[in-house]
Enzyme design. Structure first.
Site, PDB file in Angstrom:
ATOM      1  N   GLY A 176       0.824  -1.211   0.000  1.00 56.56           N
ATOM      2  CA  GLY A 176       0.000   0.000   0.000  1.00 56.56           C
ATOM      3  C   GLY A 176       0.848   1.247   0.000  1.00 56.56           C
ATOM      4  O   GLY A 176       2.031   1.193   0.362  1.00 56.56           O
ATOM      5  N   PRO A 181       2.420   4.943   1.083  1.00 65.20           N
ATOM      6  CA  PRO A 181       2.913   5.341   2.408  1.00 65.20           C
ATOM      7  C   PRO A 181       1.792   5.897   3.279  1.00 65.20           C
ATOM      8  O   PRO A 181       0.882   6.558   2.774  1.00 65.20           O
ATOM      9  CB  PRO A 181       3.936   6.445   2.100  1.00 65.20           C
ATOM     10  CG  PRO A 181       4.239   6.313   0.662  1.00 65.20           C
ATOM     11  CD  PRO A 181       3.096   5.642  -0.002  1.00 65.20           C
ATOM     12  N   GLY A 182       1.861   5.617   4.555  1.00 67.25           N
ATOM     13  CA  GLY A 182       0.915   6.192   5.515  1.00 67.25           C
ATOM     14  C   GLY A 182      -0.426   5.510   5.586  1.00 67.25           C
ATOM     15  O   GLY A 182      -1.359   6.015   6.215  1.00 67.25           O
ATOM     16  N   THR A 183      -0.555   4.336   4.953  1.00 68.94           N
ATOM     17  CA  THR A 183      -1.866   3.680   4.982  1.00 68.94           C
ATOM     18  C   THR A 183      -1.990   2.703   6.164  1.00 68.94           C
ATOM     19  O   THR A 183      -2.978   1.995   6.270  1.00 68.94           O
ATOM     20  CB  THR A 183      -2.151   2.935   3.669  1.00 68.94           C
ATOM     21  OG1 THR A 183      -0.974   2.246   3.272  1.00 68.94           O
ATOM     22  CG2 THR A 183      -2.573   3.886   2.573  1.00 68.94           C
ATOM     23  N   GLY A 184      -0.979   2.645   7.007  1.00 64.92           N
ATOM     24  CA  GLY A 184      -1.108   1.872   8.244  1.00 64.92           C
ATOM     25  C   GLY A 184      -0.466   0.492   8.210  1.00 64.92           C
ATOM     26  O   GLY A 184      -0.842  -0.378   8.992  1.00 64.92           O
ATOM     27  N   LYS A 185       0.544   0.297   7.353  1.00 61.82           N
ATOM     28  CA  LYS A 185       1.182  -1.028   7.255  1.00 61.82           C
ATOM     29  C   LYS A 185       1.933  -1.353   8.557  1.00 61.82           C
ATOM     30  O   LYS A 185       1.754  -2.425   9.129  1.00 61.82           O
ATOM     31  CB  LYS A 185       2.127  -1.084   6.049  1.00 61.82           C
ATOM     32  CG  LYS A 185       1.401  -0.859   4.725  1.00 61.82           C
ATOM     33  CD  LYS A 185       2.314  -0.918   3.546  1.00 61.82           C
ATOM     34  CE  LYS A 185       3.268   0.238   3.406  1.00 61.82           C
ATOM     35  NZ  LYS A 185       2.659   1.555   3.171  1.00 61.82           N
ATOM     36  N   THR A 186       2.738  -0.398   9.006  1.00 58.11           N
ATOM     37  CA  THR A 186       3.492  -0.629  10.248  1.00 58.11           C
ATOM     38  C   THR A 186       2.532  -0.768  11.422  1.00 58.11           C
ATOM     39  O   THR A 186       2.691  -1.651  12.269  1.00 58.11           O
ATOM     40  CB  THR A 186       4.446   0.566  10.500  1.00 58.11           C
ATOM     41  OG1 THR A 186       5.117   0.858   9.293  1.00 58.11           O
ATOM     42  CG2 THR A 186       5.429   0.268  11.588  1.00 58.11           C
ATOM     43  N   GLU A 215      -7.083  31.937  -9.513  1.00 60.26           N
ATOM     44  CA  GLU A 215      -7.893  30.980  -8.735  1.00 60.26           C
ATOM     45  C   GLU A 215      -9.363  31.027  -9.173  1.00 60.26           C
ATOM     46  O   GLU A 215     -10.036  29.992  -9.225  1.00 60.26           O
ATOM     47  CB  GLU A 215      -7.777  31.260  -7.227  1.00 60.26           C
ATOM     48  CG  GLU A 215      -6.364  31.134  -6.659  1.00 60.26           C
ATOM     49  CD  GLU A 215      -5.668  29.819  -6.982  1.00 60.26           C
ATOM     50  OE1 GLU A 215      -6.353  28.793  -7.125  1.00 60.26           O
ATOM     51  OE2 GLU A 215      -4.427  29.821  -7.118  1.00 60.26           O
ATOM     52  N   HIS A 268      -9.850  28.792 -12.130  1.00 59.26           N
ATOM     53  CA  HIS A 268     -10.016  27.372 -11.760  1.00 59.26           C
ATOM     54  C   HIS A 268     -11.451  27.111 -11.297  1.00 59.26           C
ATOM     55  O   HIS A 268     -12.113  26.165 -11.729  1.00 59.26           O
ATOM     56  CB  HIS A 268      -9.102  27.004 -10.574  1.00 59.26           C
ATOM     57  CG  HIS A 268      -7.660  26.834 -10.934  1.00 59.26           C
ATOM     58  ND1 HIS A 268      -7.239  26.020 -11.941  1.00 59.26           N
ATOM     59  CD2 HIS A 268      -6.535  27.360 -10.378  1.00 59.26           C
ATOM     60  CE1 HIS A 268      -5.911  26.048 -11.997  1.00 59.26           C
ATOM     61  NE2 HIS A 268      -5.463  26.875 -11.062  1.00 59.26           N
TER      62      HIS A 268
END
Ligand code: ADP
Length: 451
Positions: A147, A149-154, A370, A373
């Site tokens: 997944g 980075p930062g998706t909660g693997k660790t 802006e 956009h």
């Protein structure tokens, strides 16, 4: 922590030191005896002195034995959430983190229910291995958490160790990468040795792609070290039999570059995919992170979840933390909706630049950009909606327009891509129409359009 693998008496240096200490002690005793009792026979005097020293010596031996016993049992005696480095591992200078009795649980991981279900089986196996082995079942030795980075693997790997109440040995794949051939392989051997000693346990190898990339044909020589390290991982995993109860979890965001040998049955044969959370997932993650924090009664997490598509679990955690810091800065006792919404901007774009001097002309150009956009997004898109438009500079941006997708999507059509292209170039067009030329403010838009 003591090194159990290499006891002091197996170490030649320690043995030499111990022998020198004994000889020194004997010589001191002899000299002291000769000085204190010059007339008496040396043997009688030494025996007399030894009789007096014996209780002290015995005490020393008892303390030494207690220390040895305690260090052998160290993991059992450690406090909750304790994390230490195994000094024995420093023999190879790698950063192996050993944690025992982790307090992380599945309840701390949200928004990835399928992954949790898959890993609940591993927890059950570690808790009741007999249930599985009696049926002849074999748990996968390795599971690959895939997944961004930062998706909660660790976090998930820690939760598995916490739920199963087993030691957690964690190392990053990059720790195996060394200039010298053979060092990485030695580290892998060390790691698996430690794992076997603490079994049942979880071994977590973060960023395994650093070392597990496809092996080369042996040409060039530059990747010899990595190949050897990878081979050692394969050999190490094969070395675990069904009785060992060591489960290796590895994390990567590049499963495509991994060597096929790593993915074959008996190694990392199960892949668990962790994706960026959807609306429901984001709400659940926010609920986990606001737990125990003083939230204002008016806080609406549903709204917050709908404003944060694309953010990972780590981003959401950082968002709640930023909101708490903003609330503290206001000297408020609770975290309000306004803090949380301001925190979204901080996480996405960086902090406000209060001190940056901006001329009136620059403001006008940014405002026109802006607005371009926002107007184009509003007109062309049926699904995306303009959520926020600002010319307050943040990070490197002079202003920005946030356009949110109406719903979480995984499939995109050609016309949707064209709509996105149109509003991304809306700022460029507005500058061109209003001022007859474009500024460097449109450069980011050109890059994102081209990529
Ligand atoms: P990864 O290993 O995938 O890069 P981490 O597990 O290190 O990500 O996540 C970093 C932090 O983000 C975690 O400590 C946690 O606070 C938060 N986080 C990430 N994913 C989740 C999730 N699914 N549920 C709750 N918190 C999460």
């Amino acid at each position: 922590m003591a090194d159990h693998n290499r006891r002091w008496y197996r170490n030649p240096t320690s043995l030499l030191l111990a022998a020198s200490a004994v000889i020194l002690f004997a010589l001191t005793l002899r000299t002291a005896a000769a000085i204190i009792y010059p007339e008496q026979a040396l043997g009688v005097v030494i025996f007399g002195l030894l009789g007096q020293l014996l209780p002290i010596l015995l005490c020393g031996i008892v303390v030494f034995l207690l220390y040895q016993w305690h260090s052998r049992r160290a993991p059992e005696g450690q406090a909750d959430r304790q994390t230490r480095e195994l000094t024995s591992f420093s023999r190879s200078h790698a950063h192996l983190v050993f944690s025992y009795k982790l307090s992380t649980r599945f309840a701390d991981v949200a928004g990835i229910d399928e992954a949790k279900e898959e890993l609940a089986e591993v927890v059950d196996f570690l808790k009741h291995p007999d249930k599985y082995t009696s049926l002849g079942a074999r748990m996968p030795k390795g599971l690959l958490l895939v997944g961004p980075p930062g998706t909660g693997k660790t976090l998930l790997a820690r939760a598995v160790a916490g739920e199963a109440d087993v030691p957690f040995l964690s190392i990053s794949g990059s720790e195996f990468v060394e200039v010298y051939v053979g060092v990485g392989a030695a580290r892998v051997r060390d790691l698996f040795e430690q794992a076997r000693r603490y079994a049942p346990c979880i071994v977590f190898i973060d960023e395994i792609d650093a070392v597990g990339r496809q092996r080369t044909a042996g040409l060039g020589g530059g990747s010899d070290e990595r190949d050897q390290t990878l081979n050692q991982i394969l050999v190490g995993m094969d070395g675990f039999d069904s009785e060992t109860n060591v489960i290796v979890l590895a994390a990567t965001n590049r499963p495509d570059v991994l060597d096929q040998a790593l993915l074959r049955p008996g190694r990392f044969d199960r892949q668990i995919v962790l994706d960026r959370p959807d609306l429901k997932g984001r709400l659940a993650i926010l609920q986990v992170h606001v737990r125990g924090k003083p939230m204002h009664a008016g806080v609406n997490l549903d709204v917050l979840a709908s404003l944060t598509p694309g953010l990972s679990g780590a981003d959401l955690e950082s968002l709640v933390n930023e909101a708490a810091l903003l609330a503290a800065r206001r000297d408020s006792r609770t975290i309000g909706q306004q803090d949380l919404e301001e925190a979204i901007d901080r996480v996405l774009m960086g902090p406000r630049c209060h001190s940056r001097l901006i001329s009136q002309r620059e403001r006008t150009v940014t405002a026109s950009h802006e607005a371009g956009h926002a107007i184009v997004a509003h007109v062309v898109s049926n699904v995306d909606r303009v959520q926020r438009i600002t010319i307050v500079p943040r990070g490197t941006a002079g202003g920005y327009t946030r356009v949110l997708p109406g719903e979480d999507r995984r499939l995109f059509t050609r016309s949707e891509f064209e709509e996105t292209l149109a509003w991304t170039m809306g700022g460029y067009a507005a500058e061109q129409i209003t001022f007859g030329e474009v500024s460097t403010g449109a450069s980011d838009d050109l890059v994102s359009t081209a990529t």
